[in-house]
Design an enzyme around this catalytic site. Structure first.
Site, PDB file in Angstrom:
ATOM      1  N   CYS A   1       0.865  -1.180   0.000  1.00 47.46           N
ATOM      2  CA  CYS A   1       0.000   0.000   0.000  1.00 47.46           C
ATOM      3  C   CYS A   1       0.898   1.224   0.000  1.00 47.46           C
ATOM      4  O   CYS A   1       1.595   1.479   0.991  1.00 47.46           O
ATOM      5  CB  CYS A   1      -0.924  -0.002   1.217  1.00 47.46           C
ATOM      6  SG  CYS A   1      -2.059   1.402   1.263  1.00 47.46           S
TER       7      CYS A   1
ATOM      8  N   HIS B   1       0.173   4.659  -0.287  1.00 46.63           N
ATOM      9  CA  HIS B   1      -0.198   5.742   0.630  1.00 46.63           C
ATOM     10  C   HIS B   1      -0.016   5.290   2.073  1.00 46.63           C
ATOM     11  O   HIS B   1       0.385   6.068   2.943  1.00 46.63           O
ATOM     12  CB  HIS B   1      -1.653   6.184   0.392  1.00 46.63           C
ATOM     13  CG  HIS B   1      -2.640   5.538   1.303  1.00 46.63           C
ATOM     14  ND1 HIS B   1      -3.326   4.371   0.976  1.00 46.63           N
ATOM     15  CD2 HIS B   1      -3.030   5.850   2.558  1.00 46.63           C
ATOM     16  CE1 HIS B   1      -4.104   4.024   1.989  1.00 46.63           C
ATOM     17  NE2 HIS B   1      -3.950   4.891   2.954  1.00 46.63           N
TER      18      HIS B   1
ATOM     19  N   HIS C   1      -8.474  -4.583  -7.638  1.00 48.43           N
ATOM     20  CA  HIS C   1      -8.636  -3.135  -7.728  1.00 48.43           C
ATOM     21  C   HIS C   1      -9.065  -2.770  -9.154  1.00 48.43           C
ATOM     22  O   HIS C   1      -8.617  -3.399 -10.114  1.00 48.43           O
ATOM     23  CB  HIS C   1      -7.323  -2.405  -7.432  1.00 48.43           C
ATOM     24  CG  HIS C   1      -6.845  -2.498  -6.019  1.00 48.43           C
ATOM     25  ND1 HIS C   1      -6.434  -3.686  -5.447  1.00 48.43           N
ATOM     26  CD2 HIS C   1      -6.691  -1.546  -5.059  1.00 48.43           C
ATOM     27  CE1 HIS C   1      -6.053  -3.456  -4.200  1.00 48.43           C
ATOM     28  NE2 HIS C   1      -6.187  -2.169  -3.943  1.00 48.43           N
TER      29      HIS C   1
ATOM     30  N   ASP D   1     -10.305   5.191  -3.301  1.00 50.79           N
ATOM     31  CA  ASP D   1      -9.078   5.773  -2.769  1.00 50.79           C
ATOM     32  C   ASP D   1      -9.119   7.288  -2.915  1.00 50.79           C
ATOM     33  O   ASP D   1      -9.274   7.814  -4.017  1.00 50.79           O
ATOM     34  CB  ASP D   1      -7.867   5.195  -3.503  1.00 50.79           C
ATOM     35  CG  ASP D   1      -6.583   5.338  -2.717  1.00 50.79           C
ATOM     36  OD1 ASP D   1      -6.415   6.369  -2.035  1.00 50.79           O
ATOM     37  OD2 ASP D   1      -5.745   4.427  -2.786  1.00 50.79           O
TER      38      ASP D   1
ATOM     39  N   CYS E   1      -3.285   6.696  -5.017  1.00 53.52           N
ATOM     40  CA  CYS E   1      -3.035   5.261  -4.889  1.00 53.52           C
ATOM     41  C   CYS E   1      -1.614   4.917  -5.342  1.00 53.52           C
ATOM     42  O   CYS E   1      -1.307   4.931  -6.537  1.00 53.52           O
ATOM     43  CB  CYS E   1      -4.046   4.429  -5.664  1.00 53.52           C
ATOM     44  SG  CYS E   1      -3.873   2.636  -5.431  1.00 53.52           S
TER      45      CYS E   1
END
Length: 301
Positions: free
Chosen positions: A88, A90, A208, A232, A236
């Protein structure tokens, strides 16, 4: 009463909850195995920490664990409201900013262990965070998908630490678009993808959906639907990595050339890639998404 220590932060508007202590011991070994152990044996802890009433669907959790890979400063396992993630972007920025906020991390370069492999990071003197992601690649190009209400769409499957269905010519306007309408469209696209039996590619989950519009030379805007139903708020990080792999594979972006990727809230990542090794396929690169600026962090728990 059992207590879980955590810090909440946001990166470009997207929240991260760094879980510092109080989770069950996940043992040792590669982080991919520890992530599987978490879901199989301790998933109630994930639900309690991330789901309502203590959290919400857009929240990403980051469980701090000892690293397995040599040379890594620490390890992190990312979870969300429906399960666990591979990486991930972020969230990693939020983790680094939160540890710096607590005085547990000094400016400099270091590596972080994740379930999909080590990620190189740097904390700058001004508080900015950059990272070099795991190798990203295009898994399948020129995918045609018929979506009820949207018609036939063309996209590609890409990997940037998570699996993405990437649609470069979205049917809806992204600039100043209605997030609820974009979310509904992405949900319909994902349902069509699953109905076509394309929930995985090359053994990797495609969970996603990313819509991408080109705003100008080297400037893009995206909208990403995450596993579950959350969208998001940031650009992203793993979605940006997937986009860079796509641009590189199509010959639309040279190595080390910076691009700007905006999220739905207008926050930006500045990203570039370098070739993985001499002679590697054009679809195999190491994208380096970065986001500059200080992140807010709040101690709780």
């Amino acid at each position: 009463m059992h207590r879980i220590a955590f810090v909440d932060s946001h990166t470009g508007g997207e929240p991260t909850r760094l879980l510092l202590a109080g989770f069950p011991d996940l043992g040792d070994g590669p982080l991919a195995l520890r992530r599987a152990r978490l879901l199989a044996e301790h998933d109630a802890w994930r639900r309690a920490a991330i789901g309502e009433p203590r959290g919400h669907e857009a929240l990403v959790g980051a469980i701090l664990v000892p690293p397995h890979e040599p040379g890594c400063a620490f390890g992190v396992i990312f979870v969300n409201d429906v399960g666990a993630l591979g990486m991930c972007g972020h969230g990693l920025i939020g983790v680094v900013a939160s540890l710096a906020h607590l005085g547990r991390l000094a400016p400099g370069a270091f590596r972080v262990d994740t379930p999909v492999g080590p990620v190189a990071c740097a904390l700058e003197q001004d508080g900015a965070v950059t990272f070099e992601n795991v190798p990203s690649r295009v898994l399948r190009r020129d995918l045609a998908l018929t979506v009820p209400g949207l018609g036939e769409l063309r996209g590609e499957l890409a990997w940037g630490g998570n699996g993405f269905l990437l649609i470069r010519e979205p049917p809806l306007k992204l600039a100043d678009g209605d997030p609820l309408a974009l979310r509904a469209a992405c949900l319909a696209i994902r349902e069509a993808l699953l109905a076509a039996g394309l929930g995985a590619c090359e053994g990797l989950p495609i969970d996603h959906v990313e819509l991408v519009a080109r705003l100008g030379p080297g400037h893009y805007r995206n909208f990403v639907l995450c596993p579950g139903g959350a969208w998001d708020r940031s650009p992203c990080g793993t979605g940006t990595s997937a986009l860079l792999a796509s641009l590189a594979a199509r010959g639309e972006l040279e190595p080390e050339r910076a691009v700007i990727v905006e999220g739905p809230t207008g926050s930006r990542f500045v990203a570039r890639y370098r070739r993985r090794r001499r002679g590697a396929s054009a679809a195999h690169h190491r994208p380096r998404p970065s986001h500059r600026g200080r992140r807010a962090a709040l101690r709780a728990g």
